[in-house]
Design an enzyme around this catalytic site. Structure first.
Site, PDB file in Angstrom:
ATOM      1  N   ARG A   1      18.007  -5.713  31.927  1.00 22.91           N
ATOM      2  CA  ARG A   1      18.830  -4.587  32.273  1.00 22.91           C
ATOM      3  C   ARG A   1      18.147  -3.564  32.528  1.00 22.91           C
ATOM      4  O   ARG A   1      18.621  -2.397  33.141  1.00 22.91           O
ATOM      5  CB  ARG A   1      19.880  -4.392  31.062  1.00 22.91           C
ATOM      6  CG  ARG A   1      20.426  -5.703  30.620  1.00 22.91           C
ATOM      7  CD  ARG A   1      21.035  -5.619  29.323  1.00 22.91           C
ATOM      8  NE  ARG A   1      21.633  -4.296  28.888  1.00 22.91           N
ATOM      9  CZ  ARG A   1      22.977  -4.426  28.931  1.00 22.91           C
ATOM     10  NH1 ARG A   1      23.739  -5.318  29.190  1.00 22.91           N
ATOM     11  NH2 ARG A   1      23.618  -3.318  28.357  1.00 22.91           N
TER      12      ARG A   1
ATOM     13  N   LYS B   1      34.042  -3.539  10.299  1.00 23.32           N
ATOM     14  CA  LYS B   1      33.505  -4.381  10.450  1.00 23.32           C
ATOM     15  C   LYS B   1      33.264  -5.457   9.235  1.00 23.32           C
ATOM     16  O   LYS B   1      32.944  -4.828   8.229  1.00 23.32           O
ATOM     17  CB  LYS B   1      31.979  -4.597  11.006  1.00 23.32           C
ATOM     18  CG  LYS B   1      31.377  -5.546  11.691  1.00 23.32           C
ATOM     19  CD  LYS B   1      30.176  -5.240  12.367  1.00 23.32           C
ATOM     20  CE  LYS B   1      29.316  -6.454  12.946  1.00 23.32           C
ATOM     21  NZ  LYS B   1      28.065  -5.988  13.742  1.00 23.32           N
TER      22      LYS B   1
ATOM     23  N   GLU C   1      18.820   0.165  27.379  1.00 19.74           N
ATOM     24  CA  GLU C   1      17.450  -0.221  27.971  1.00 19.74           C
ATOM     25  C   GLU C   1      16.686   0.409  28.884  1.00 19.74           C
ATOM     26  O   GLU C   1      15.514   0.633  29.035  1.00 19.74           O
ATOM     27  CB  GLU C   1      17.663  -1.761  28.285  1.00 19.74           C
ATOM     28  CG  GLU C   1      17.878  -2.923  27.013  1.00 19.74           C
ATOM     29  CD  GLU C   1      19.528  -3.014  27.008  1.00 19.74           C
ATOM     30  OE1 GLU C   1      19.984  -3.503  26.085  1.00 19.74           O
ATOM     31  OE2 GLU C   1      20.318  -2.334  27.835  1.00 19.74           O
TER      32      GLU C   1
END
Length: 593
Positions: free
Chosen positions: A365, A248, A337
């Protein structure tokens, strides 16, 4: 100086006209183009830099948009946008009226599925592949690019589980860089680390066990290797899985060295990578997330029953402060979640006091878990909903505008919105003293209004509002940080109109301060409600319901987010557009006087 190759690439078809030997130069130019724009215009940097070679290889090998490509979450799709017709408008990225920071179906035929939340890509491409099979369109490829943090989420596993028992023409590419926004966590992450460090699959390959044709790990920055492997996989059928390893922030040293900070670094020097320093004066108000984080550490130091939970957002939520101070009582559970909510519920059954910190838009969610596992059982979980209201440049997928409406209908649940940082601090203190039911505390993204916010704790009375200003003709009822906008609006009225307007900070959406409301409806014939949530079913609707239940006939004007998905732009711009900026509130009040 020879003209750049990227200047002649407007579509993937243009890209495919180049020789493989020219593609590394395209990669270098594309990486520079992203850095140049994002350094000035801001946005998600590290993820897109990490997949430059993969983006080029995918559009070079596959016949997009006929072959359908889905980017999970979409943080990493900047290169994709630039190569698919949006290069000349990429400078408008995330700005009001400009292109979205995430893939968006209405923006381009190359954006085959809108994303913004994680772990949806596998289910989406499976649906596309099954539809192609039903229609007899057997020559079409379906590709999902998903990260190692996202693939550990429950929905991704559901998609893998289903895909593995089909013969769907699907290629899933795992972009493994060991980080989402924060470093990846969990057993799946540890498994992938073993695969990478050994440079061969572990003895019992998880992906193969799910009936996928697995290949990798492949160096995700080696263009010839990527093109070779993608070309091979293109000729195969059925569920295929390619594991690539990337870095990244690749190509910008600072972004590689500090991947968390450079996920979305704000403005920075395009050459050195140094972030442009912002004003850090003592008198600058704190971010709400930091008030949450520091207050939680303070409370946890005095109450050993307090625990902190976040689904993959320890830095963004500032739960990182507690993870550093009390690592045995603070937990990052990954992009999960649903699990975060029910984990908190389980802890609450054993007498712990869980502070479950989830962004408002991500709590959507875990809706069933809030109802079934927490509220139905009356468990005192403390939900801290960061990024409530309009969040700005991330746009429609991230605005936390639905929470008041979808939470208000749940029995046993207290809902509170602080007007400022001190109120947030006090409600957190109050909640851990021994609430007998769950509570949702929602607060906005960004900085507050109170530089010296750290005052002695004060216990709040549940269901009690505050009178901020008396008046004699119109009552304005605000919730949360809209108290500040409303105060500014009233201050902007002509002096002879100011005495007419009363202002009440209701604080609690549930339970409402009914005693105060009876007095307000008895005194005032005109009421205005102000919220930074959806107007359908939200705070204003609660006031309307109260009036209807008790037979009041006052004129009620509701200000809030209209029944539409709001685009991206600066928060101030979006508040102006939706009618909840100080000036728009002032205009609404003036029209009623």
């Amino acid at each position: 100086m020879p003209e750049k190759l990227l200047a002649h690439i407007d579509t993937p078809e243009d890209l495919r006209k180049l020789s493989p030997e020219q593609l590394p130069e395209v990669a270098a130019e594309l990486r520079d183009f992203i850095i140049d724009i994002v350094s000035v215009k801001e946005g998600h940097l590290g993820a897109s830099l990490g997949v430059v070679e993969l983006t080029i290889a995918l559009h070079y090998v596959f016949n997009t948009p006929l072959d359908q490509l889905v980017w999970d979450v979409g943080h990493q799709a900047y290169g994709h946008k630039i190569l698919t017709g949006r290069k000349n408008i990429f400078h408008t990225n995330r700005q009001l009226g400009g292109i979205s920071g995430f893939p968006k179906r209405g923006e381009s035929i190359y954006d085959t599925f809108g994303t913004g939340h994680s772990s949806t890509s596998i289910s989406a491409v499976l649906g596309m592949a099954m539809a192609s099979a039903i229609k007899g369109d057997t020559g079409k490829q379906h590709i999902a690019v998903i990260g190692d943090a996202s693939i550990a989420s429950g929905m991704a596993f559901e998609g893998l589980n289903h895909t593995g028992v089909t013969d769907a023409n699907i290629l899933i590419i795992l972009n493994d860089n060991a980080i989402g926004i924060d470093p990846s966590v969990g057993a799946v992450k540890e498994y992938l680390t073993r695969v990478k460090t050994q440079r061969k699959p572990a003895q019992h390959n998880i992906v193969k066990a799910l009936n996928f044709d697995y290949s990798g790990p492949v160096d995700g920055h080696d263009l010839p290797a990527l093109i070779s492997e993608l070309s091979r996989l293109k000729e195969l059928g059925g569920p295929r899985f390619l594991h690539i390893v990337t870095t990244k922030g690749k190509g910008l040293r600072k972004a590689e060295e500090n991947q968390v900070l450079y996920h979305a670094p704000g403005k920075f020097d395009r050459i050195t990578g140094e972030i442009v320093k912002k004003d850090t004066a003592y008198d600058l108000p704190p971010k709400y997330q930091d008030v949450f984080g520091h207050t939680l550490v303070e409370l946890a130091g005095n109450n050993e029953k307090i625990v902190g939970i976040t689904p993959a957002m320890p830095t963004g939520s500032s739960l990182r402060f507690m993870m550093d101070a009390f690592p045995e009582r603070a937990f990052d559970v990954g992009i999960a979640e649903q699990h975060a909510v029910t984990l908190a519920a389980g802890m609450a059954t054993q007498g712990l006091i869980p502070f479950c910190n989830i962004y408002s838009t991500f709590l959507q969610r875990a809706y069933d878990q809030v109802i079934h596992d927490v509220a139905l059982q009356g468990l005192p979980v403390i939900f801290c909903l960061d990024r409530a209201g309009l969040v700005g440049e991330d746009g429609a997928t991230h605005h936390g505008v639905f929470d008041l409406a979808f939470l208000r209908c749940i029995p046993n649940l207290v809902i509170y919105a602080p007007a400022d940082e001190t109120d947030l601090r006090n409600i957190m203190y109050t909640a851990q003293l021994g609430l007998r039911s769950p509570i949702a505390i929602r607060y906005p993204r960004g900085r507050g209004i109170t530089p010296r916010w750290k005052t002695p704790f004060r216990k709040l009375e549940t269901g009690k509002a505050k009178t901020l200003k008396d008046g004699n003709r119109i009552a304005v009822l605000s919730i949360g940080n809209m108290a500040h906008n409303t105060t500014l609006a009233i201050e902007g009225l002509p002096d002879d109109n100011k005495p007419a307007v009363a202002h009440y900070d209701m604080q609690f959406v549930k339970p409402l301060d009914e005693a105060l409301l009876h007095r307000i409806f008895t005194k005032f014939g005109i009421l205005v409600t102000v919220e930074d949530g959806c107007i359908s079913g939200g705070f204003g609707s609660a006031i309307l319901e109260f009036a209807a239940t008790h037979g009041y006939s006052s004129n009620i004007r509701r200000l809030g987010i209209p029944d539409a998905f709001i685009s991206h732009g600066k928060v101030g711009e979006l508040q102006e557009m939706t009618g909840i900026s100080p000036e728009k509130i002032r205009q609404a009040i003036s029209s009623l006087l």
